[in-house]
Design a protein around this motif. Sequence first.
Motif, PDB file in Angstrom:
ATOM      1  N   CYS A  20      13.637  -0.526   0.024  1.00  9.27           N
ATOM      2  CA  CYS A  20      12.172  -0.407   0.162  1.00  9.27           C
ATOM      3  C   CYS A  20      11.654   0.813  -0.601  1.00  9.27           C
ATOM      4  O   CYS A  20      12.057   1.940  -0.330  1.00  9.27           O
ATOM      5  N   PHE A  25      10.164   1.010   6.671  1.00 11.90           N
ATOM      6  CA  PHE A  25      10.932   0.477   7.796  1.00 11.90           C
ATOM      7  C   PHE A  25      11.053   1.539   8.890  1.00 11.90           C
ATOM      8  O   PHE A  25      11.221   2.728   8.600  1.00 11.90           O
ATOM      9  N   ILE A  34       8.715  -3.302  10.165  1.00  9.30           N
ATOM     10  CA  ILE A  34       8.005  -2.854   8.962  1.00  9.30           C
ATOM     11  C   ILE A  34       6.588  -2.456   9.368  1.00  9.30           C
ATOM     12  O   ILE A  34       5.915  -3.196  10.099  1.00  9.30           O
ATOM     13  N   CYS A  39       3.515  -1.291   4.033  1.00  6.46           N
ATOM     14  CA  CYS A  39       4.189  -2.261   3.169  1.00  6.46           C
ATOM     15  C   CYS A  39       3.273  -2.625   2.007  1.00  6.46           C
ATOM     16  O   CYS A  39       2.092  -2.912   2.193  1.00  6.46           O
ATOM     17  N   ILE A  40       3.824  -2.573   0.800  1.00  3.97           N
ATOM     18  CA  ILE A  40       3.030  -2.889  -0.396  1.00  3.97           C
ATOM     19  C   ILE A  40       3.301  -4.309  -0.902  1.00  3.97           C
ATOM     20  O   ILE A  40       2.918  -4.655  -2.018  1.00  3.97           O
ATOM     21  N   ASP A  41       3.968  -5.110  -0.067  1.00  5.20           N
ATOM     22  CA  ASP A  41       4.154  -6.527  -0.405  1.00  5.20           C
ATOM     23  C   ASP A  41       4.993  -6.762  -1.655  1.00  5.20           C
ATOM     24  O   ASP A  41       4.774  -7.749  -2.351  1.00  5.20           O
TER      25      ASP A  41
HETATM   26 FE1  SF4 Z   1       9.187  -2.359   1.706  1.00  2.00          FE
HETATM   27 FE2  SF4 Z   1       7.255  -4.176   2.107  1.00  2.00          FE
HETATM   28 FE3  SF4 Z   1       8.543  -4.084  -0.247  1.00  2.00          FE
HETATM   29 FE4  SF4 Z   1       9.812  -4.962   1.944  1.00  2.00          FE
HETATM   30  S1  SF4 Z   1       8.027  -5.945   0.958  1.00  2.00           S
HETATM   31  S2  SF4 Z   1      10.627  -3.524   0.419  1.00  2.00           S
HETATM   32  S3  SF4 Z   1       8.909  -3.634   3.536  1.00  2.00           S
HETATM   33  S4  SF4 Z   1       7.228  -2.478   0.611  1.00  2.00           S
END
Ligand code: SF4
Length: 76
Positions: A20, A25, A34, A39-41
């Motif tokens: 990540c 997390f 999460i 979270c930046i998706d």
């Molecule tokens: Fe982190 Fe979200 Fe990317 Fe997963 S989707 S690695 S939780 S930023």
Amino acid sequence: TYVVQDNCIACKYTDCVEVCPVDCFYEGENMLVIHPDECIDCGVCEPECPADAIRADTEPGTEKWVEFNRKYSELW
Ligand code: SF4
């Protein structure tokens, strides 16, 4: 956001945490979660999870998991 679901319980791997890029997390009571606002998706954690516990919140049935992930990540 991506969310962790209950297949995470008892998983001893932290591959998701390691990849990540924004460190969003957190440890819940018996599984990882999460933070939905952090979270930046990017999606890189999803294929790394050996328990197949991570889902995008665009998938059906994830609504309650978003709230669960928020609740436990905000305890920190
Ligand atoms: Fe982190 Fe979200 Fe990317 Fe997963 S989707 S690695 S939780 S930023």
